[in-house]
Structures are given as structure tokens and as C-alpha cells.
Design an enzyme around this catalytic site. Structure first.
Site, mmCIF file in Angstrom:
data_model
loop_
_atom_site.group_PDB
_atom_site.id
_atom_site.type_symbol
_atom_site.label_atom_id
_atom_site.label_comp_id
_atom_site.label_asym_id
_atom_site.label_seq_id
_atom_site.Cartn_x
_atom_site.Cartn_y
_atom_site.Cartn_z
ATOM 1 N N GLU A 44 -10.608 2.369 12.214
ATOM 2 C CA GLU A 44 -9.766 1.575 13.316
ATOM 3 C C GLU A 44 -9.293 2.324 14.121
ATOM 4 O O GLU A 44 -7.921 2.595 14.439
ATOM 5 C CB GLU A 44 -8.196 1.174 12.187
ATOM 6 C CG GLU A 44 -8.881 0.164 11.005
ATOM 7 C CD GLU A 44 -7.640 -0.487 10.600
ATOM 8 O OE1 GLU A 44 -6.401 -0.182 10.773
ATOM 9 O OE2 GLU A 44 -7.869 -1.160 9.740
ATOM 10 N N GLU B 65 -12.086 -2.714 4.304
ATOM 11 C CA GLU B 65 -10.827 -2.824 3.717
ATOM 12 C C GLU B 65 -10.417 -4.488 3.605
ATOM 13 O O GLU B 65 -10.803 -5.227 4.801
ATOM 14 C CB GLU B 65 -9.576 -2.435 4.725
ATOM 15 C CG GLU B 65 -9.621 -0.606 4.366
ATOM 16 C CD GLU B 65 -8.599 -0.444 5.303
ATOM 17 O OE1 GLU B 65 -7.515 -0.943 5.630
ATOM 18 O OE2 GLU B 65 -8.708 1.000 5.758
HETATM 19 C C1 FCB Z 1 -4.962 -0.894 7.655
HETATM 20 C C2 FCB Z 1 -5.199 0.711 7.456
HETATM 21 C C3 FCB Z 1 -4.737 1.211 6.073
HETATM 22 C C4 FCB Z 1 -3.762 0.148 5.494
HETATM 23 C C5 FCB Z 1 -3.942 -1.360 5.868
HETATM 24 C C6 FCB Z 1 -2.937 -2.177 5.166
HETATM 25 O O1 FCB Z 1 -4.664 -0.835 8.970
HETATM 26 O O2 FCB Z 1 -6.288 1.355 7.839
HETATM 27 O O3 FCB Z 1 -4.685 2.510 6.151
HETATM 28 O O4 FCB Z 1 -2.549 0.703 5.893
HETATM 29 O O5 FCB Z 1 -4.219 -1.366 7.030
#
Ligand code: FCB
Length: 467
Positions: free
Chosen positions: A163, A358
Site C-alpha cells: 500500500e 488483504e
Molecule cells: C491495511 C493495512 C494493514 C491493516 C489493514 C486494516 O491498510 O495494510 O496493515 O492495518 O489495513
């Protein structure tokens, strides 16, 4: 190397959020250690000093993961552990931890998936200017080479950055994340140098793999947080507002990485606003070298409208709230936007294999006296998003895997321990781990999906005369 399944199911974490042990075995401070020590930055002044104490509990944590039946584990390396202060040779004592972690995973038949940078920049590099300083990109490639040299014989899945939007925007523009700077010009310089660092690190990994004879099955990529921006109406103002937000959140990363150019509408506007992208000749071909994998972190989406003009010269936009469920982060729950996003990616940016690296949700967990959390809300969130992702796959997106965020409750950045994303509860007083209802659901879903894939694989084999 073992043959990798066609679709990978995994869980994800990151170093600073779970490891603790911030000053052991030669680790030096990262920007997050410094940020947490600064009053007023993190809820309740919490820090990652102990976190989930994973550094000391790693084997039992991996045993727990194995019980869930996942194929793969996405974790990040702490740069200040592997190469303290971001300079010089690798630190053998720090690397030894990841060595053991990788061996432990492989012994349990879990594929290790390394992220090189999940935000814990060595403080020494921030002191030298941080990501707004072009040199940091070169330092990052050097660190990537050290990490790959140490682990590349066993690790074939490499993500450079997690990110970059958060690193650049939250780290250098809004100041919500480490290093807490508030300077738009620095933020857009950081953005470009992060992407340049990605390209240089990807090259370093490929070169290292070739030199060490471990290119087979190598997959190099980057993870972006992509967030669909739907215009609130068909008015030219709302369409322009949504296009601008899509540009700043999504296209400014996707276009250089996958098309070799920054989106002109955004780059021109940034230039006009005095925050140019400091691109030099040759940078874009480094950034745009082919990636095998593009990781998508998906949590939510938003509806965007034009806002009445404000004082400064930046385009004014606003988010329009929808009447949908929200998580404890106040993020709208919009699984259908994930299907649309993956189909858009396949259509507009074809080429890489897509992975959801994620996806998950924070809710107000209420443990019973045994620490068990009956989190039907998180189970529903996961179910809806897995369904949405698989729907995109069935409709033609080259989606190859899904990672639940997160294996554990952990240090949620500026929210400290106040937001829980885990499918496994962590009691921070005792460090006891207790799988929640959502972990049971996930384990069961993974088993069912794997079984279904196996059966459809068999059917296909029977259907095809050549086998
Ligand atoms: C993302 C991050 C991760 C976590 C989630 C909820 O932006 O990569 O580390 O904090 O959000």
C-alpha cells in the site's frame, strides 16, 4: 519446488503489527517506533513494543495457522531487523528469525509469501529524508537484495511494497501515520520514489534469483489498496470529483505500474498545484517492468460528490454516506464493489495474476469467559467478500488467491489495539490466542473450496480426451 495449487487461500499479518521485540537481536528503531513515542499520535499512546509477541511465539502461531488449513501465509520483514539503520550488510541475528519462520512454514506445508515493506522504514533513513528523498528507493533495492539472498532459496513469492498510498498519503501528507509529516510536495515525491523503489527492488530480486539459480516459480509483485469511487450522480461535477478521487487513489499507482505512465489528468494537476511527481528519464520503465502478481487490499468503497469550492486550489470532493452496514472502522460494507473492481482491473489493466492480499473487518468483539468471540458479523463480512471475489473469478478475472486480514488481532496503526481485525482473538494481557467463530468459518470455507476445486479439476480431466 512443490507444485502450487491453482488458487491460494491464506492469512496475512505484518511485522510491526505482531512481532514486538523491537530492540532484540540488533533491530534498530523504525519510523513507527518513533511515531508511537510521540504524544498524540496513537490512541492511548499504544506502541508495537510487545504487540502479539509473535517474535517469541512464532512456532505456536504457525501451528495454529496450520490448523486452519491455509495454503499460504503473507508476512512482512522488518527492514530494521534485516538491515539495521537501512545501511550496510544484513544482520545475521535478525535474519535468523525469518529463516526459522520460513522453515517452520515449509515444515507445515504452508507457502511463505514475503512482503518487503509494510511501513517500518528504518528511522535512520527517515532522518536522511525518508521516501521524499530519491536515495531511499536505492536503499530499498539494496535491502531487497539482502533479503532475497537470505531467503530466496525457499521463498518464491515476493511483494515489494504494501500500500504505497498509505506510506505517501498518510505518512507524508495527512500525518496520520509515521513519520507524521504534513507536506503535500513531500508526499507526492514519496509516492514516486516508493514506486521507483518497487521497480528497483523487483529487478534486484530477479537478478538475485537468476544468479542463485532459484528463478523457478518466482513471482514478484506489489500490493495496492484499491478503493472504488462511484460518482454520486451523473452531473459533470460529480463525475469529475469521482474521477479525481479514482485518480489519486487508484490510477496514480495502476497506470505507472501497468501502463508505464502516470495519468496525465492527475500529474498535470499536481504540477499546477506545486506538488509535482519528480520523474526522471528512465524511471517509468523501471517502475513498469512486468509484474507477475498484483496484490489488491480491499476493505470498502465510496460514493463521491463535488463539494462546494473551498479556500485552497485542490479539487473539492466529498464522500456521500450510504445506508449500508459499517464496520468498527466506520467503513461501509460493500462486497459487490469488489466484484466490479476485479472485473475492471482485468478489463483495463490485463496481465498480472490478481490476489486479494488483504480483506477483513474490525468489529466490537465481545469475548465470553473463555475468550471465545462469536463474531457472526465478521463471518458474514468474510463470506460476502469471498463470494464477491469468486464471482469475479468466475466471470473472467485472473484471480489466484485470497488472504484474510488478519490472522490475529494486532496493532492497528494509529488506532493502537482499539480495533480488532483478527479471526483469532489475542488477549493482550496473557497473549492467549483463541480462534473466533470467523476462524472456524474461514477454515471450513477453505476446506470446502479446495475440495470443490479438486472435484472440478477431476471433472475437467475426465472431460478432456487428451486427459
Ligand atoms: C491495511 C493495512 C494493514 C491493516 C489493514 C486494516 O491498510 O495494510 O496493515 O492495518 O489495513
Amino acid at each position: 519446488m512443490e507444485r502450487k495449487p491453482k488458487f491460494l487461500w491464506g492469512t496475512a499479518t505484518s511485522s510491526y503489527q505482531i512481532e514486538g521485540a523491537v530492540d532484540e537481536d540488533g533491530r534498530t528503531p523504525s519510523i513507527w517506533d518513533t511515531f508511537c513515542a510521540t504524544p498524540g499520535t496513537v490512541t492511548a499512546g499504544e506502541t508495537g513494543e510487545v504487540a502479539c509477541d509473535h517474535y517469541h511465539r512464532m512456532p505456536e502461531d504457525i501451528a495454529l495457522m496450520a490448523e486452519l488449513g491455509v495454503d499460504v501465509y503473507r508476512f512482512s520483514l522488518a527492514w530494521p531487523r534485516v538491515q539495521p539503520d537501512g545501511a550496510g550488510k544484513g544482520n545475521a541475528a535478525g535474519i535468523a528469525f525469518y529463516d526459522r519462520l520460513v522453515d517452520e512454514l515449509l515444515a507445515r506445508d504452508i507457502l511463505p509469501w514475503v512482503t518487503l515493506y509494510h511501513w517500518d522504514l528504518p528511522q535512520a533513513l527517515e532522518d536522511a529524508g525518508g521516501w521524499p528523498n530519491r536515495d531511499t528507493a536505492y536503499r530499498f533495492a539494496e535491502y531487497a537484495a539482502i533479503a532475497h539472498d537470505a531467503l530466496g532459496d525457499r521463498v518464491r513469492q515476493w511483494t515489494t511494497l504494501n500500500e504505497p498510498w498509505c506510506s505517501a498519503m498518510l505518512g507524508y501528507i495527512t500525518g496520520r501515520h509515521a513519520p507524521g509529516r504534513r507536506d503535500a510536495r513531500a508526499g507526492f515525491a514519496a509516492l514516486h520514489h516508493l514506486l521507483l523503489g518497487h521497480g528497483l527492488a523487483a529487478q534486484a530480486i530477479r537478478d538475485g534469483a537468476r544468479a542463485n539459480g532459484c528463478s523457478e516459480g518466482l513471482e514478484v509483485g506489489i500490493t495496492l489498496n484499491l478503493s472504488p469511487k462511484t460518482p454520486a450522480s451523473g452531473s459533470p461535477e460529480d463525475l469529475a470529483a469521482a474521477r479525481w478521487e479514482d485518480g489519486l487513489s487508484n490510477r496514480i499507482y495502476l497506470d505507472p505500474l501497468l501502463r508505464g505512465e502516470y495519468p496525465a489528468d492527475i500529474a498535470d494537476k499536481l504540477e499546477e498545484l506545486g506538488s509535482p511527481l519528480p520523474v526522471r528519464d528512465g524511471d517509468l520503465s523501471i517502475i513498469a517492468q512486468p509484474v507477475d502478481v498484483l496484490g489488491v487490499n480491499y476493505y470498502s468503497s465510496s460514493v463521491v460528490a463535488a463539494a462546494p469550492a473551498v479556500q485552497n486550489r485542490w479539487p473539492a470532493t466529498t464522500t456521500v454516506a450510504r445506508d449500508v452496514e459499517r464496520t468498527a472502522m466506520d467503513w461501509e460494507v460493500t462486497p459487490e464493489a469488489l466484484t466490479d473492481l476485479l472485473l475492471r482491473l482485468e478489463h483495463e489493466y490485463p496481465g498480472p495474476a490478481w490476489y486479494i492480499t488483504e480483506n477483513g473487518a474490525a468489529y466490537e468483539d465481545e469475548p465470553d469467559e473463555n475468550g471465545y468471540v462469536d463474531d457472526a458479523d465478521r463471518e458474514n463480512y468474510l463470506r460476502a467478500h469471498i463470494d464477491a471475489a469468486l464471482e469475479a473469478r468466475d466471470r473472467g478475472a485472473n484471480l489466484r488467491g485470497y488472504f484474510a486480514w488478519s490472522l490475529f488481532d494486532n496493532f492497528e496503526w494509529s488506532f493502537g489495539y482499539d480495533r480488532r481485525f483478527g479471526i483469532v482473538r489475542v488477549d493482550y494481557d496473557t497473549q492467549k490466542r483463541t480462534p473466533k467463530r470467523s476462524a472456524r468459518y474461514y477454515a471450513d470455507r477453505v476446506a470446502r473450496e479446495k475440495q470443490r476445486d479438486k472435484e472440478s479439476g477431476k471433472e475437467k480431466a475426465l472431460d478432456t480426451p487428451a486427459g
